[in-house]
Design a protein around this motif. Structure first.
Motif, short mmCIF file in Angstrom:
data_model
loop_
_atom_site.label_atom_id
_atom_site.label_comp_id
_atom_site.label_asym_id
_atom_site.label_seq_id
_atom_site.Cartn_x
_atom_site.Cartn_y
_atom_site.Cartn_z
N GLU A 1 0.81 -1.22 0.00
CA GLU A 1 0.00 0.00 0.00
C GLU A 1 0.84 1.26 0.00
N GLU A 2 1.89 1.25 0.82
CA GLU A 2 2.74 2.45 0.90
C GLU A 2 3.39 2.72 -0.47
N MET A 3 3.72 1.67 -1.19
CA MET A 3 4.28 1.85 -2.53
C MET A 3 3.24 2.46 -3.47
N GLY B 1 2.38 6.70 14.68
CA GLY B 1 2.70 7.44 13.47
C GLY B 1 1.51 7.63 12.55
N GLU B 2 0.80 6.54 12.31
CA GLU B 2 -0.31 6.63 11.35
C GLU B 2 -1.48 7.44 11.94
N THR B 3 -1.64 7.37 13.26
CA THR B 3 -2.71 8.16 13.87
C THR B 3 -2.48 9.65 13.63
N ASP C 1 -7.40 3.99 2.17
CA ASP C 1 -6.59 2.84 2.63
C ASP C 1 -6.41 2.89 4.13
N GLU C 2 -6.03 4.07 4.61
CA GLU C 2 -5.69 4.18 6.02
C GLU C 2 -6.91 3.95 6.91
N GLU C 3 -8.07 4.42 6.44
CA GLU C 3 -9.29 4.20 7.22
C GLU C 3 -9.58 2.72 7.38
#
Ligand SMILES: [Fe+2]
Ligand SMILES: [Fe+2]
Length: 215
Positions: A79-81, A131-133, A162-164
């Motif tokens: 996903e990060e890519m 970090g993601e929060t 994605d993050e949700e």
């Protein structure tokens, strides 16, 4: 400490960190930026973060024995890519070179420190949870702000979807695996470290992106 209390305890400093950014949104959120040149700088910096995040998740696979966490990391690396691809495409469309970027010292330090975490719970806590929060909080601020142009918001709408989807996953892992006092202590320290480093990265990015510091 029971797990519910523990989760509450680790959420508190992260929530507090997020709230501390409300009064003066950082350059990272794109809100205070006034030119496309500044915005491209921030996007380049955040592109570097996406790539470095993919690296970390990939690097950790071999040393993460917990099957569910390993699966999440593999998925996240991919996903990060994809996020990196979205941002690099956007920067190119604006006529700039996405990788013409030297990571800020505080940014290098933040990722290197994360990379040095050896325990699954520390990694999940410092990197995914804390970090993601914060990152998601700032993305939401960005998307809601009328100051941010649409060309910035577009890729972040995709990224935020994605993050949700992950939302509470890191917390579930911490509930499951941070079951000893020793592991809980490591988790708290990893979160505290991430907050210190994130704050410095945001401050450095403010100075550099808005032309107050040469780097
Ligand atoms: Fe990402
Ligand atoms: Fe992410």
């Amino acid at each position: 400490m029971n797990t519910e209390e523990f989760l509450k305890e680790i959420r508190a400093p992260v929530d507090e960190f997020c709230r501390s950014l409300d009064a003066r949104p950082p350059a990272y959120s794109y809100i205070p930026l006034r030119s496309d040149e500044e915005r491209i700088r921030v996007m380049q910096s955040r592109l570097f973060n996406e790539l470095r995040a993919a690296d970390l998740f990939g690097t950790w696979l071999k040393t993460t024995p917990e099957f569910d966490v390993k699966a999440m990391m593999a998925e996240s690396a991919h996903e990060e890519m994809e996020h990196a691809e979205l941002l690099s495409r956007r920067i190119r469309e604006l006529g700039a070179e996405p990788f013409d970027y030297k990571p800020l010292p505080a940014q290098i330090a933040m990722f290197n420190a994360m990379e040095g975490l050896a325990d699954t719970c520390e990694r999940v806590a410092g990197f995914s949870f804390a970090g993601e929060t914060v990152a998601n909080y700032l993305i939401q601020m960005c998307l809601k702000s009328p100051e941010v142009p649409e060309w910035i918001k577009q890729p972040y709408r995709r990224i935020t979807q994605d993050e949700e989807g992950h939302g509470s996953v890191p917390q579930e892992f911490l509930k499951r695996y941070a079951s000893t006092e020793e592991r809980q202590d490591r988790v708290c320290r990893a979160i505290a470290m991430r907050m210190v480093l994130f704050r410095e990265y945001l401050a450095s990015l403010d100075r550099w992106a808005m032309g107050k510091d040469r780097w």
